[in-house]
Design a protein around this motif. Sequence first.
Motif, PDB file in Angstrom:
ATOM      1  N   ILE A  63      68.080 -93.382 -26.053  1.00  0.00           N
ATOM      2  CA  ILE A  63      69.456 -93.635 -26.484  1.00  0.00           C
ATOM      3  C   ILE A  63      70.368 -92.480 -26.087  1.00  0.00           C
ATOM      4  O   ILE A  63      71.473 -92.675 -25.599  1.00  0.00           O
ATOM      5  CB  ILE A  63      69.517 -93.833 -28.015  1.00  0.00           C
ATOM      6  N   VAL A  64      69.884 -91.255 -26.285  1.00  0.00           N
ATOM      7  CA  VAL A  64      70.718 -90.069 -26.074  1.00  0.00           C
ATOM      8  C   VAL A  64      70.896 -89.747 -24.596  1.00  0.00           C
ATOM      9  O   VAL A  64      71.985 -89.383 -24.142  1.00  0.00           O
ATOM     10  CB  VAL A  64      70.097 -88.859 -26.813  1.00  0.00           C
ATOM     11  N   LYS A  65      69.798 -89.856 -23.815  1.00  0.00           N
ATOM     12  CA  LYS A  65      69.839 -89.504 -22.394  1.00  0.00           C
ATOM     13  C   LYS A  65      68.786 -90.337 -21.660  1.00  0.00           C
ATOM     14  O   LYS A  65      67.718 -89.850 -21.314  1.00  0.00           O
ATOM     15  CB  LYS A  65      69.557 -88.004 -22.222  1.00  0.00           C
ATOM     16  N   PRO A  66      69.062 -91.620 -21.417  1.00  0.00           N
ATOM     17  CA  PRO A  66      68.053 -92.551 -20.897  1.00  0.00           C
ATOM     18  C   PRO A  66      67.371 -92.105 -19.609  1.00  0.00           C
ATOM     19  O   PRO A  66      66.176 -92.366 -19.406  1.00  0.00           O
ATOM     20  CB  PRO A  66      68.854 -93.840 -20.680  1.00  0.00           C
ATOM     21  N   GLN A  67      68.108 -91.421 -18.734  1.00  0.00           N
ATOM     22  CA  GLN A  67      67.528 -91.014 -17.446  1.00  0.00           C
ATOM     23  C   GLN A  67      66.475 -89.924 -17.599  1.00  0.00           C
ATOM     24  O   GLN A  67      65.739 -89.629 -16.651  1.00  0.00           O
ATOM     25  CB  GLN A  67      68.626 -90.543 -16.477  1.00  0.00           C
ATOM     26  N   ALA A  68      66.382 -89.325 -18.789  1.00  0.00           N
ATOM     27  CA  ALA A  68      65.449 -88.212 -19.001  1.00  0.00           C
ATOM     28  C   ALA A  68      64.232 -88.591 -19.837  1.00  0.00           C
ATOM     29  O   ALA A  68      63.430 -87.724 -20.188  1.00  0.00           O
ATOM     30  CB  ALA A  68      66.178 -87.046 -19.673  1.00  0.00           C
ATOM     31  N   VAL A  69      64.064 -89.887 -20.135  1.00  0.00           N
ATOM     32  CA  VAL A  69      62.927 -90.304 -20.962  1.00  0.00           C
ATOM     33  C   VAL A  69      61.624 -90.038 -20.210  1.00  0.00           C
ATOM     34  O   VAL A  69      61.437 -90.518 -19.088  1.00  0.00           O
ATOM     35  CB  VAL A  69      63.019 -91.799 -21.321  1.00  0.00           C
ATOM     36  N   PRO A  70      60.684 -89.273 -20.791  1.00  0.00           N
ATOM     37  CA  PRO A  70      59.426 -88.982 -20.097  1.00  0.00           C
ATOM     38  C   PRO A  70      58.439 -90.131 -20.257  1.00  0.00           C
ATOM     39  O   PRO A  70      58.573 -90.961 -21.173  1.00  0.00           O
ATOM     40  CB  PRO A  70      58.918 -87.741 -20.842  1.00  0.00           C
ATOM     41  N   PRO A  71      57.434 -90.213 -19.395  1.00  0.00           N
ATOM     42  CA  PRO A  71      56.359 -91.183 -19.619  1.00  0.00           C
ATOM     43  C   PRO A  71      55.611 -90.802 -20.892  1.00  0.00           C
ATOM     44  O   PRO A  71      55.435 -89.626 -21.187  1.00  0.00           O
ATOM     45  CB  PRO A  71      55.479 -91.033 -18.369  1.00  0.00           C
ATOM     46  N   LEU A  72      55.186 -91.796 -21.644  1.00  0.00           N
ATOM     47  CA  LEU A  72      54.634 -91.550 -22.971  1.00  0.00           C
ATOM     48  C   LEU A  72      53.126 -91.355 -22.946  1.00  0.00           C
ATOM     49  O   LEU A  72      52.405 -91.974 -22.157  1.00  0.00           O
ATOM     50  CB  LEU A  72      54.997 -92.697 -23.906  1.00  0.00           C
ATOM     51  N   LEU A  73      52.640 -90.510 -23.861  1.00  0.00           N
ATOM     52  CA  LEU A  73      51.210 -90.232 -23.987  1.00  0.00           C
ATOM     53  C   LEU A  73      50.511 -91.238 -24.896  1.00  0.00           C
ATOM     54  O   LEU A  73      49.285 -91.389 -24.826  1.00  0.00           O
ATOM     55  CB  LEU A  73      51.004 -88.820 -24.546  1.00  0.00           C
ATOM     56  N   ARG A 170      53.826 -79.987 -21.934  1.00  0.00           N
ATOM     57  CA  ARG A 170      52.737 -79.261 -21.268  1.00  0.00           C
ATOM     58  C   ARG A 170      51.578 -80.200 -20.952  1.00  0.00           C
ATOM     59  O   ARG A 170      50.995 -80.141 -19.857  1.00  0.00           O
ATOM     60  CB  ARG A 170      52.272 -78.115 -22.164  1.00  0.00           C
ATOM     61  N   ILE A 171      51.258 -81.090 -21.882  1.00  0.00           N
ATOM     62  CA  ILE A 171      50.157 -82.034 -21.676  1.00  0.00           C
ATOM     63  C   ILE A 171      50.485 -82.999 -20.546  1.00  0.00           C
ATOM     64  O   ILE A 171      49.630 -83.306 -19.702  1.00  0.00           O
ATOM     65  CB  ILE A 171      49.859 -82.789 -22.984  1.00  0.00           C
ATOM     66  N   ARG A 172      51.733 -83.473 -20.490  1.00  0.00           N
ATOM     67  CA  ARG A 172      52.121 -84.372 -19.390  1.00  0.00           C
ATOM     68  C   ARG A 172      51.918 -83.695 -18.038  1.00  0.00           C
ATOM     69  O   ARG A 172      51.441 -84.314 -17.081  1.00  0.00           O
ATOM     70  CB  ARG A 172      53.582 -84.806 -19.551  1.00  0.00           C
ATOM     71  N   GLY A 173      52.298 -82.423 -17.954  1.00  0.00           N
ATOM     72  CA  GLY A 173      52.131 -81.704 -16.696  1.00  0.00           C
ATOM     73  C   GLY A 173      50.675 -81.604 -16.289  1.00  0.00           C
ATOM     74  O   GLY A 173      50.337 -81.757 -15.096  1.00  0.00           O
ATOM     75  N   LEU A 174      49.790 -81.356 -17.234  1.00  0.00           N
ATOM     76  CA  LEU A 174      48.357 -81.258 -16.931  1.00  0.00           C
ATOM     77  C   LEU A 174      47.818 -82.603 -16.445  1.00  0.00           C
ATOM     78  O   LEU A 174      47.054 -82.667 -15.471  1.00  0.00           O
ATOM     79  CB  LEU A 174      47.587 -80.800 -18.170  1.00  0.00           C
ATOM     80  N   LEU A 175      48.202 -83.676 -17.099  1.00  0.00           N
ATOM     81  CA  LEU A 175      47.721 -84.997 -16.707  1.00  0.00           C
ATOM     82  C   LEU A 175      48.249 -85.397 -15.334  1.00  0.00           C
ATOM     83  O   LEU A 175      47.531 -85.994 -14.521  1.00  0.00           O
ATOM     84  CB  LEU A 175      48.129 -86.036 -17.747  1.00  0.00           C
ATOM     85  N   LEU A 221      52.137 -92.745 -19.424  1.00  0.00           N
ATOM     86  CA  LEU A 221      51.814 -91.782 -18.384  1.00  0.00           C
ATOM     87  C   LEU A 221      50.428 -92.101 -17.824  1.00  0.00           C
ATOM     88  O   LEU A 221      49.435 -92.112 -18.556  1.00  0.00           O
ATOM     89  CB  LEU A 221      51.828 -90.347 -18.937  1.00  0.00           C
ATOM     90  N   VAL A 222      50.367 -92.350 -16.523  1.00  0.00           N
ATOM     91  CA  VAL A 222      49.099 -92.555 -15.827  1.00  0.00           C
ATOM     92  C   VAL A 222      48.782 -91.257 -15.094  1.00  0.00           C
ATOM     93  O   VAL A 222      49.621 -90.741 -14.349  1.00  0.00           O
ATOM     94  CB  VAL A 222      49.193 -93.724 -14.832  1.00  0.00           C
ATOM     95  N   PRO A 223      47.589 -90.680 -15.308  1.00  0.00           N
ATOM     96  CA  PRO A 223      47.273 -89.410 -14.643  1.00  0.00           C
ATOM     97  C   PRO A 223      47.356 -89.511 -13.124  1.00  0.00           C
ATOM     98  O   PRO A 223      47.460 -90.600 -12.541  1.00  0.00           O
ATOM     99  CB  PRO A 223      45.833 -89.133 -15.103  1.00  0.00           C
ATOM    100  N   ARG A 224      47.270 -88.356 -12.496  1.00  0.00           N
ATOM    101  CA  ARG A 224      47.306 -88.245 -11.028  1.00  0.00           C
ATOM    102  C   ARG A 224      46.317 -89.219 -10.392  1.00  0.00           C
ATOM    103  O   ARG A 224      45.232 -89.472 -10.911  1.00  0.00           O
ATOM    104  CB  ARG A 224      46.936 -86.812 -10.661  1.00  0.00           C
ATOM    105  N   ASP A 225      46.682 -89.768  -9.224  1.00  0.00           N
ATOM    106  CA  ASP A 225      45.748 -90.590  -8.466  1.00  0.00           C
ATOM    107  C   ASP A 225      44.448 -89.826  -8.247  1.00  0.00           C
ATOM    108  O   ASP A 225      44.459 -88.634  -7.919  1.00  0.00           O
ATOM    109  CB  ASP A 225      46.341 -90.968  -7.107  1.00  0.00           C
TER     110      ASP A 225
END
Length: 338
Positions: A63-73, A170-175, A221-225
């Motif tokens: 709602i606040v900044k739609p373009q910045a929504v991260p993929p969810l864990l 941080r977890i998203r970056g690792l995945l 969030l789907v991890p790296r190929d």
Amino acid sequence: MRIYWQDGKITSSILDTKTAAGLGFFDGMHLGHQAIAAQVVELGASLRVTSVLVTFDRHPLSIVKPQAVPPLLTTPAERRRYMWELGIQAVAELVFDERLARLSPEEFIREVLVGKLNVAAVAAGEDFTFGHEGRGTTAFLRQEGRRWGIESVVTVPPVLVGGEKVSSTRIRGLLQAGDVEAAARLLGHPYRLAGPVIRGEGRGRRLGFPTANIGIEETRLVPRDGVYAVTVREMPVEDGEKPTGQQESVGVLSISSKPTFRGEGQTVEVHLLDHEGDYYGKHLEISFHRFLRPIRKFASSDELRKQIAVDVAAVRSLFAKGPPSSGSSFPAEKIYSL
């Protein structure tokens, strides 16, 4: 607002009981979130009130900044399952819409925490903010809450792993880098994806390694190929909060666009070791344990078949003593001492 109760009830109100509330979005329900939940359980027990985690039906940035929504864990149902395991008695899921986003901190306290949730005590991370433009802080809540009968406001310090704060970012970056083992250390459990088994092209079966293709929600969030060592269990289609209790199976999972066959679009498919069966229409949950190798294009189907056999052998070796327990080990005493 919907209130989900540990016993399966769903209500629209808190049922005339006072509450100790933890505040946050809780995506991933990682170690930092678990520390907040442990504090809420402790507050609930000491004040003899209901322990509640207060979250939202969607990411606030939608709602606040739609373009910045991260993929969810996690999905909301997955978050609730982790919360039940921690001893939380109820989960209040607020509808995060433009009206809620416009509430001032004072209005959020008065209308939501006191008016709807009957909050007597609050626990939140030190970086938690609320109200319009995030102007409300735990310090503000501590100051203003007393006027409304909020007896205690606890600021939970961050949990550090490797000298750095545990966070969903941080977890998203690792995945996204494929480091599922490091992500699991921050989550306190393996990263998991769940979805229905959908029709694939049948190439795995023709290669001698039949696979189940998993349909993953676009928001996840789907991890790296790559190719991963995983465990798999079946989930009831009607309720993603409760696994069937069936023992986990060991598998080799591939995330790729199938470069050997000039595929288009990312697929998530898993080969279950020593299991034959029709999984179409079933709902499977995947737990990621180790990144085995990156995806590469093979010169022929025979080369690919040989590599899959190597992958299968690697997974057998990794799980030689059996798959790890499917349960998330979340003793509150241990988490709170972090």
